[in-house]
Design an enzyme around this catalytic site. Structure first.
Site, PDB file in Angstrom:
ATOM      1  N   LYS A  10      -2.141 -26.071 -11.717  1.00  0.00           N
ATOM      2  CA  LYS A  10      -3.432 -25.817 -11.078  1.00  0.00           C
ATOM      3  C   LYS A  10      -4.071 -24.513 -11.555  1.00  0.00           C
ATOM      4  O   LYS A  10      -5.212 -24.238 -11.237  1.00  0.00           O
ATOM      5  CB  LYS A  10      -3.271 -25.774  -9.560  1.00  0.00           C
ATOM      6  N   CYS A  11      -3.336 -23.734 -12.336  1.00  0.00           N
ATOM      7  CA  CYS A  11      -3.806 -22.423 -12.788  1.00  0.00           C
ATOM      8  C   CYS A  11      -4.372 -22.526 -14.203  1.00  0.00           C
ATOM      9  O   CYS A  11      -3.696 -22.976 -15.125  1.00  0.00           O
ATOM     10  CB  CYS A  11      -2.645 -21.429 -12.762  1.00  0.00           C
TER      11      CYS A  11
END
Length: 114
Positions: A10-11
């Site tokens: 998600k980063c």
């Protein structure tokens, strides 16, 4: 060369670092989604020592309650314990190769390990 990335999909920075590693044919890559498979306290301590940073420097502040809990000023042991209990507190991505370890923020930091 072997490389391991402690990755959070998600980063954005973690995804960019992973892309750099995946695009190098000479890298035998291991990807560990650390939120699902967190490193041990000993492994985290070793990674930070190899990277030349303290556990507090590897602490994720944005989007966590680390500041409110006083973790940036806490002992290394307390920070590591918190990270193991709540892996979201680990800043990402961490990359390890035979040349050492690094917190790859920005993603180009990974190039020093290759």
């Amino acid at each position: 060369m072997k490389a391991t990335i402690w990755h959070n999909p998600k980063c954005g920075t973690s995804r960019k670092t992973l892309a750099i590693l995946e695009n190098l044919s000479r890298v035998e890559l291991t990807v560990i989604e650390y939120l699902k498979h967190p490193p041990t306290k000993a492994k985290l301590a070793q990674l930070y020592a190899d990277a030349g940073i303290t556990p507090a420097q590897g602490l994720r502040l944005r989007g966590t309650d680390a500041q409110e809990r006083g973790l940036p000023e806490a002992s290394d042991d307390a920070v590591l314990e918190a990270m193991v209990a709540e892996p979201i507190l680990i800043e990402r991505p961490l990359v390890e190769t035979e040349k050492g370890a690094r917190l790859c923020r920005p993603q180009d930091e990974v190039l020093a390990l290759l």
